[in-house]
Design a protein around this motif. Sequence first.
Motif, mmCIF file in Angstrom:
data_model
loop_
_atom_site.group_PDB
_atom_site.id
_atom_site.type_symbol
_atom_site.label_atom_id
_atom_site.label_comp_id
_atom_site.label_asym_id
_atom_site.label_seq_id
_atom_site.Cartn_x
_atom_site.Cartn_y
_atom_site.Cartn_z
ATOM 1 N N UNK A 1 12.491 19.110 3.999
ATOM 2 C CA UNK A 1 11.218 18.716 4.595
ATOM 3 C C UNK A 1 10.085 19.705 4.338
ATOM 4 N N UNK A 2 10.411 20.967 4.055
ATOM 5 C CA UNK A 2 9.351 21.977 3.959
ATOM 6 C C UNK A 2 9.306 22.700 2.614
ATOM 7 N N UNK A 3 9.928 22.121 1.608
ATOM 8 C CA UNK A 3 9.846 22.689 0.260
ATOM 9 C C UNK A 3 9.971 21.551 -0.749
ATOM 10 N N UNK A 4 9.935 21.909 -2.010
ATOM 11 C CA UNK A 4 10.064 20.896 -3.066
ATOM 12 C C UNK A 4 11.510 20.762 -3.546
ATOM 13 N N UNK A 5 12.462 21.228 -2.755
ATOM 14 C CA UNK A 5 13.866 21.229 -3.177
ATOM 15 C C UNK A 5 14.363 19.832 -3.537
ATOM 16 N N UNK A 6 13.865 18.811 -2.812
ATOM 17 C CA UNK A 6 14.356 17.451 -3.062
ATOM 18 C C UNK A 6 13.980 16.950 -4.454
ATOM 19 N N UNK A 7 13.014 17.596 -5.098
ATOM 20 C CA UNK A 7 12.565 17.170 -6.425
ATOM 21 C C UNK A 7 13.332 17.881 -7.534
ATOM 22 N N UNK B 1 17.055 23.979 -14.615
ATOM 23 C CA UNK B 1 17.042 23.524 -16.011
ATOM 24 C C UNK B 1 16.907 22.013 -16.141
ATOM 25 N N UNK B 2 17.134 21.318 -15.017
ATOM 26 C CA UNK B 2 17.060 19.857 -15.070
ATOM 27 C C UNK B 2 15.629 19.373 -14.920
ATOM 28 N N UNK B 3 15.347 18.212 -15.478
ATOM 29 C CA UNK B 3 14.006 17.646 -15.357
ATOM 30 C C UNK B 3 13.710 17.349 -13.893
ATOM 31 N N UNK B 4 12.530 17.719 -13.420
ATOM 32 C CA UNK B 4 12.177 17.397 -12.031
ATOM 33 C C UNK B 4 12.211 15.900 -11.783
ATOM 34 N N UNK B 5 12.437 15.492 -10.562
ATOM 35 C CA UNK B 5 12.457 14.078 -10.214
ATOM 36 C C UNK B 5 11.107 13.452 -10.569
ATOM 37 N N UNK B 6 11.178 12.294 -11.214
ATOM 38 C CA UNK B 6 9.954 11.584 -11.568
ATOM 39 C C UNK B 6 9.357 12.005 -12.888
ATOM 40 N N UNK B 7 9.956 13.026 -13.556
ATOM 41 C CA UNK B 7 9.416 13.500 -14.821
ATOM 42 C C UNK B 7 9.741 12.535 -15.958
#
Length: 277
Positions: free
Chosen positions: A205-211, A271-277
Amino acid sequence: MKAHMSFFQTAVEWNSLGLDPVALAIGPLAIRWYSLAYIVGILGGWWLLSRMIRRPGAPMNGGHVDDLVTWCTLGVILGGRLAYVIFYNPAQYLDDPLSILKLWEGGMAFHGGLTGVIVAILLYARSQGLSALRILDYLAVVTPIGLLLGRFANFVNGELWGRPTDGTWGIIFPDAGPEPRHPSQLYEAALEGALLLVILNLAFWFSSARMKPGLLGGIFVLGYGLSRFSIEFFREPDAQLGTLAMGMTMGQLLSLPMILLGLWLLATAGRRLPAGA
């Protein structure tokens, strides 16, 4: 204040706590806290997951969540039960195979339940064209709810107690002899349940970790593996197994692959592509 001080001056008899494994009895029907822990854990996870997918970049929609609850419930039950039978008590179930179906009597292995959930997610994600890794990330955030409730239920059942202790916080469990023992069920509830729940929700909820695919899943797998491995030093080994290779318990041996997997997921998340990239 005096009552609280006297409570910690000597070990506590489990029977004096007034706990009853049966939450509600209606005639011959008995509803146990252990069963309720599973039910409330699943419903709580469903509720939280339904709110998590409202955030931008979610890997699934509400319909997927509803389906996943069914898939993952089956994975937990089948995987948890089969792992317990195979790793913890095979002799009993070879003598009485039908007792495998007696889930109400307890006997579930978390490592097997986790494996069952992972298999269920892989199959479901493939059938729907979804990212299995990102779904695992989201489910990692809600899983500690069930762990927290399940360990509390173990304590209420007076089972899976700890090793003997000289500490005044020891509990004398009715089926564990006269020695005070570590309430290791509560240690597990605190670390595997409450602490992981707070850490993962703060990260979600408070970082971009989910992405970042694999990051939340890595935190959960590593956190659980380290917690379980550590608490096993205070938890009484299963009577039918005792200690195994290098003095480790079955719980520790099964936690080692989780620790390695968690480290790998965390190391490779960037190293993985961010979500939505």
